[in-house]
Design an enzyme around this catalytic site. Structure first.
Site, PDB file in Angstrom:
ATOM      1  N   LYS A 140      66.653  60.881   6.550  1.00 37.12           N
ATOM      2  CA  LYS A 140      65.785  60.238   5.758  1.00 37.12           C
ATOM      3  C   LYS A 140      65.002  58.876   6.619  1.00 37.12           C
ATOM      4  O   LYS A 140      65.846  58.005   7.109  1.00 37.12           O
ATOM      5  CB  LYS A 140      66.136  59.369   4.396  1.00 37.12           C
ATOM      6  CG  LYS A 140      65.184  58.487   3.812  1.00 37.12           C
ATOM      7  CD  LYS A 140      64.040  58.941   3.045  1.00 37.12           C
ATOM      8  CE  LYS A 140      63.184  57.899   2.162  1.00 37.12           C
ATOM      9  NZ  LYS A 140      64.016  57.369   1.103  1.00 37.12           N
ATOM     10  N   VAL A 141      63.895  59.141   7.222  1.00 39.10           N
ATOM     11  CA  VAL A 141      63.325  58.150   8.022  1.00 39.10           C
ATOM     12  C   VAL A 141      62.187  57.561   7.388  1.00 39.10           C
ATOM     13  O   VAL A 141      61.397  58.038   6.622  1.00 39.10           O
ATOM     14  CB  VAL A 141      62.900  58.929   9.598  1.00 39.10           C
ATOM     15  CG1 VAL A 141      64.255  59.440  10.015  1.00 39.10           C
ATOM     16  CG2 VAL A 141      62.081  59.887   9.187  1.00 39.10           C
ATOM     17  N   SER A 142      61.518  56.533   8.524  1.00 38.84           N
ATOM     18  CA  SER A 142      59.984  56.077   7.973  1.00 38.84           C
ATOM     19  C   SER A 142      59.105  56.744   8.387  1.00 38.84           C
ATOM     20  O   SER A 142      59.163  57.361   9.597  1.00 38.84           O
ATOM     21  CB  SER A 142      59.906  54.761   8.544  1.00 38.84           C
ATOM     22  OG  SER A 142      61.022  53.701   8.289  1.00 38.84           O
ATOM     23  N   THR A 200      57.620  52.192   7.941  1.00 36.30           N
ATOM     24  CA  THR A 200      56.282  52.253   7.643  1.00 36.30           C
ATOM     25  C   THR A 200      56.000  50.944   7.046  1.00 36.30           C
ATOM     26  O   THR A 200      54.672  50.659   7.061  1.00 36.30           O
ATOM     27  CB  THR A 200      56.358  53.401   6.366  1.00 36.30           C
ATOM     28  OG1 THR A 200      56.919  54.313   6.820  1.00 36.30           O
ATOM     29  CG2 THR A 200      54.745  53.615   6.159  1.00 36.30           C
ATOM     30  N   ALA A 201      56.751  50.186   6.553  1.00 29.99           N
ATOM     31  CA  ALA A 201      56.485  48.933   5.831  1.00 29.99           C
ATOM     32  C   ALA A 201      55.962  47.951   6.934  1.00 29.99           C
ATOM     33  O   ALA A 201      54.811  47.222   6.917  1.00 29.99           O
ATOM     34  CB  ALA A 201      57.715  48.260   5.238  1.00 29.99           C
ATOM     35  N   HIS A 244      61.729  48.272  -1.244  1.00 35.21           N
ATOM     36  CA  HIS A 244      62.722  48.819  -2.451  1.00 35.21           C
ATOM     37  C   HIS A 244      62.822  47.761  -3.529  1.00 35.21           C
ATOM     38  O   HIS A 244      61.494  47.358  -3.925  1.00 35.21           O
ATOM     39  CB  HIS A 244      63.987  48.982  -1.849  1.00 35.21           C
ATOM     40  CG  HIS A 244      63.975  49.892  -0.547  1.00 35.21           C
ATOM     41  ND1 HIS A 244      64.833  50.089   0.171  1.00 35.21           N
ATOM     42  CD2 HIS A 244      63.122  51.214  -0.249  1.00 35.21           C
ATOM     43  CE1 HIS A 244      64.572  51.248   1.236  1.00 35.21           C
ATOM     44  NE2 HIS A 244      63.496  51.702   0.779  1.00 35.21           N
TER      45      HIS A 244
END
Length: 287
Positions: A60-62, A114-115, A158
């Site tokens: 799980k990655v950005s 991504t944020a 989150h």
């Protein structure tokens, strides 16, 4: 699907409720025919680095890290986090406006997240003169750092959407709101990727296993609850439920046309601004 016992399939994802909810059935051997994965829990900044070093079969990655890893990894069409009304927030100790961030220190969860990419696109349009120092902190340390005056502002993700008021903080801007207003697309946050060297057939089987795990979690939410709460870092169970409700949605089961459009839109726009390398025309194609 078979997997050599000598070479177990390795997967890395965060201990956040959306990930443990999604992967519970697979991680605990309840998905028929799926290999038993060897799971590593890690913050998104760690998994992004693992992807760049090729350290796990599935991660799980950005979405923001994809331009650096898609030669070796394929984007799977399920299991990730996209949505609406779920974007990162910029938090400060006092109410303010975007211009107040000019020259200020901002904590972010990862420079390849991504944020942070959404933040950079927003700041380029909204913060005259730009922000000052960017400081990378684990996401659970960001709100205390803002509260305690160690940084001027923090970019949070989150469950912080539900808990920042507990720290006496204020939301200066919503990166997701800015993204949706300017593009009309859902917000791409976290992606599931798998090594291309596994082969096209194996990649399709892995995607099927993840979809099945997602649907099993929806069909019987109580089954995943022990796993979710075990890894939720003492999170209030109600917040964990809100977290899952926000980040596990139709895009988790399948990216679909809108999901892929959001990913292409983000990375194309970022490449045009010189923030990421440009993608090849077939870079997002699956198996």
């Amino acid at each position: 699907m078979t997997q050599s016992a000598a070479q177990p399939l390795t997967i890395a994802y965060s201990p956040c409720p959306n990930d443990t909810f999604v992967f519970d059935a697979w991680a605990h051997g309840r998905v028929p025919g799926a290999p038993a994965p060897a799971v590593t829990f890690a913050d998104i900044d760690i998994t992004n680095g693992m992807a760049e070093r090729g350290e796990s079969d599935v991660l799980k990655v950005s979405y923001a890290v994809l331009p650096w890893v898609l030669d070796d990894y394929a984007l799977l069409p399920c299991g990730g986090a996209l949505g609406r009304g779920c974007g990162p927030l910029v938090l400060t100790r006092e109410p303010g406006a975007a211009k107040d961030l000019a020259g200020k220190t901002v904590a972010v969860p990862s420079e390849r997240s991504t944020a942070y990419l959404l933040f950079r696109l927003w700041a380029a349009a909204e913060v005259p003169g730009g922000v000052g120092e960017i400081r990378v902190l684990p996401f659970h340390e960001i709100m205390p750092a803002v509260r305690d005056g160690l940084v001027d502002a923090g970019l949070v993700i989150h469950e912080a959407r539900f808990t920042y008021q507990n720290y006496g903080l204020h939301s200066l801007a919503d990166m997701g709101e800015h993204w949706e207003l300017t593009t009309g697309l859902p917000i791409p946050l976290g992606a599931i990727i798998a090594k291309r060297s596994l082969g096209a057939e194996r990649l399709r089987e892995l995607a099927d296993a993840i979809r099945t795990s997602v649907r099993m979690a929806w069909d019987d939410p109580a089954a995943s609850r022990p796993y979710v709460l075990e890894h939720a870092q003492e999170m209030d169970p109600r917040v964990a439920d809100q977290h899952i409700g926000l980040y596990v949605n139709e895009f988790t089961a399948d990216l679909g046309e809108d999901g892929y459009a959001a990913v292409r839109g983000l990375l194309t726009r970022a490449a045009a601004e010189g923030l990421v390398p440009p993608l090849g025309p077939d870079a997002l194609e699956f198996a």
